[in-house]
Scaffold this active site. Structure first.
Site, PDB file in Angstrom:
ATOM      1  N   HIS A  52     -35.183 -30.653 -91.984  1.00 35.31           N
ATOM      2  CA  HIS A  52     -35.699 -29.353 -91.743  1.00 35.31           C
ATOM      3  C   HIS A  52     -36.290 -28.908 -92.973  1.00 35.31           C
ATOM      4  CE1 HIS A  52     -32.675 -30.048 -88.649  1.00 35.31           C
ATOM      5  NE2 HIS A  52     -33.897 -30.087 -88.236  1.00 35.31           N
ATOM      6  N   LYS A  81     -26.265 -28.492 -76.683  1.00 37.48           N
ATOM      7  CA  LYS A  81     -25.583 -28.887 -77.503  1.00 37.48           C
ATOM      8  C   LYS A  81     -23.899 -28.845 -77.532  1.00 37.48           C
ATOM      9  CE  LYS A  81     -29.625 -30.485 -79.611  1.00 37.48           C
ATOM     10  NZ  LYS A  81     -30.963 -30.829 -80.818  1.00 37.48           N
ATOM     11  N   ARG A 101     -41.101 -35.905 -84.989  1.00 37.05           N
ATOM     12  CA  ARG A 101     -41.249 -36.721 -85.627  1.00 37.05           C
ATOM     13  C   ARG A 101     -42.005 -37.561 -84.875  1.00 37.05           C
ATOM     14  NH1 ARG A 101     -35.555 -36.352 -85.648  1.00 37.05           N
ATOM     15  NH2 ARG A 101     -36.084 -35.389 -83.567  1.00 37.05           N
ATOM     16  N   SER A 135     -30.637 -34.766 -87.444  1.00 37.00           N
ATOM     17  CA  SER A 135     -28.461 -34.216 -87.301  1.00 37.00           C
ATOM     18  C   SER A 135     -28.243 -35.064 -86.777  1.00 37.00           C
ATOM     19  CB  SER A 135     -29.480 -32.715 -86.897  1.00 37.00           C
ATOM     20  OG  SER A 135     -29.605 -31.895 -87.410  1.00 37.00           O
TER      21      SER A 135
HETATM   22  O1  PNS Z   1     -33.402 -27.907 -82.495  1.00 34.56           O
HETATM   23  P1  PNS Z   1     -33.089 -27.767 -80.779  1.00 34.56           P
HETATM   24  O2  PNS Z   1     -31.719 -28.216 -80.324  1.00 34.56           O
HETATM   25  O3  PNS Z   1     -34.041 -28.959 -80.629  1.00 34.56           O
HETATM   26  O4  PNS Z   1     -33.504 -26.449 -80.738  1.00 34.56           O
HETATM   27  C1  PNS Z   1     -33.909 -26.234 -78.996  1.00 34.56           C
HETATM   28  C2  PNS Z   1     -34.277 -24.475 -79.338  1.00 34.56           C
HETATM   29  C3  PNS Z   1     -32.990 -23.985 -80.116  1.00 34.56           C
HETATM   30  C4  PNS Z   1     -35.362 -24.048 -80.334  1.00 34.56           C
HETATM   31  C5  PNS Z   1     -34.802 -24.381 -77.696  1.00 34.56           C
HETATM   32  O5  PNS Z   1     -33.304 -24.230 -77.183  1.00 34.56           O
HETATM   33  C6  PNS Z   1     -34.445 -22.274 -78.318  1.00 34.56           C
HETATM   34  O6  PNS Z   1     -35.516 -22.014 -78.029  1.00 34.56           O
HETATM   35  N1  PNS Z   1     -33.533 -22.220 -77.697  1.00 34.56           N
HETATM   36  C7  PNS Z   1     -33.983 -20.492 -77.979  1.00 34.56           C
HETATM   37  C8  PNS Z   1     -33.715 -19.414 -76.085  1.00 34.56           C
HETATM   38  C9  PNS Z   1     -35.602 -19.406 -75.090  1.00 34.56           C
HETATM   39  O7  PNS Z   1     -35.437 -18.843 -75.694  1.00 34.56           O
HETATM   40  N2  PNS Z   1     -35.108 -20.480 -74.382  1.00 34.56           N
HETATM   41  C10 PNS Z   1     -36.762 -19.894 -73.309  1.00 34.56           C
HETATM   42  C11 PNS Z   1     -37.776 -21.689 -74.367  1.00 34.56           C
HETATM   43  S1  PNS Z   1     -37.699 -22.738 -74.697  1.00 34.56           S
END
Ligand code: PNS
Length: 157
Positions: free
Chosen positions: A18, A42, A93, A130
């Site tokens: 990250h 999660k 990745r 992570s």
């Molecule tokens: O590190 P992660 O858990 O893969 O991140 C995923 C994340 C948090 C970026 C994704 O779940 C997200 O964008 N959540 C925000 C809520 C949202 O806007 N959802 C709709 C479009 S994806």
């Protein structure tokens, strides 16, 4: 006008992978908002406030203009609008990450017009996640190659 990117994620916890993506995004944009986002799929090891502090500590010595915040509810694209972001940034990745990121990039663009820039992970960090870091740390392994020292220390608490 300054170019702003938002780099969202769970960051539970932030890894060297990250940090590398944030540093490379900071070379492309005047300012990068690293955003700790609540992911309902999660069950986090660290609270949002703890993750924000760990991200700040991890980026303390990194060149670039960073803002570190959290988003506990609401749409990511609304945060992007609020800070006048030009793009979202994500690290990838493997093709598994592409399959995971592509629909999110498409829905975020559909909702708001914002583009997502996918930055390929440095192969050096290609296998770090992570979840693996949490697992190795929980089982007593050494994670100091994968996360900043402040994160490794937090994982032992
Ligand atoms: O590190 P992660 O858990 O893969 O991140 C995923 C994340 C948090 C970026 C994704 O779940 C997200 O964008 N959540 C925000 C809520 C949202 O806007 N959802 C709709 C479009 S994806």
């Amino acid at each position: 006008m300054a170019s702003i990117a938002v780099y969202p994620g769970s960051f539970d916890p932030i890894t060297f992978g990250h940090v590398d993506i944030a540093a490379r995004a900071a070379k492309l944009f005047d300012r990068v908002h690293v955003l700790v986002v609540h992911n309902p799929d999660k069950d986090p090891r660290f609270s949002a406030a703890e993750r924000v502090e760990l991200v700040k500590a991890a980026l303390a010595g990194v060149k670039g203009n960073f803002d570190v915040n959290s988003l506990e509810s609401g749409l990511l694209v609304d945060y992007c609008k609020m800070v006048h972001a030009r793009a979202l940034v994500k690290g990838i990745r493997t093709t598994v990450d592409i399959d995971y990121e592509l629909p999110m990039a498409q829905v975020n663009r559909d909702l708001s017009g914002i583009e997502t820039i996918l930055i390929p992970a440095d192969p050096m960090h290609g296998f770090i996640s992570s979840s693996l870091v949490r697992q190795v740390a929980t089982l007593g392994g050494d994670v100091s190659k994968y996360v900043p020292a402040v994160v490794a220390a937090a994982l032992t608490k």
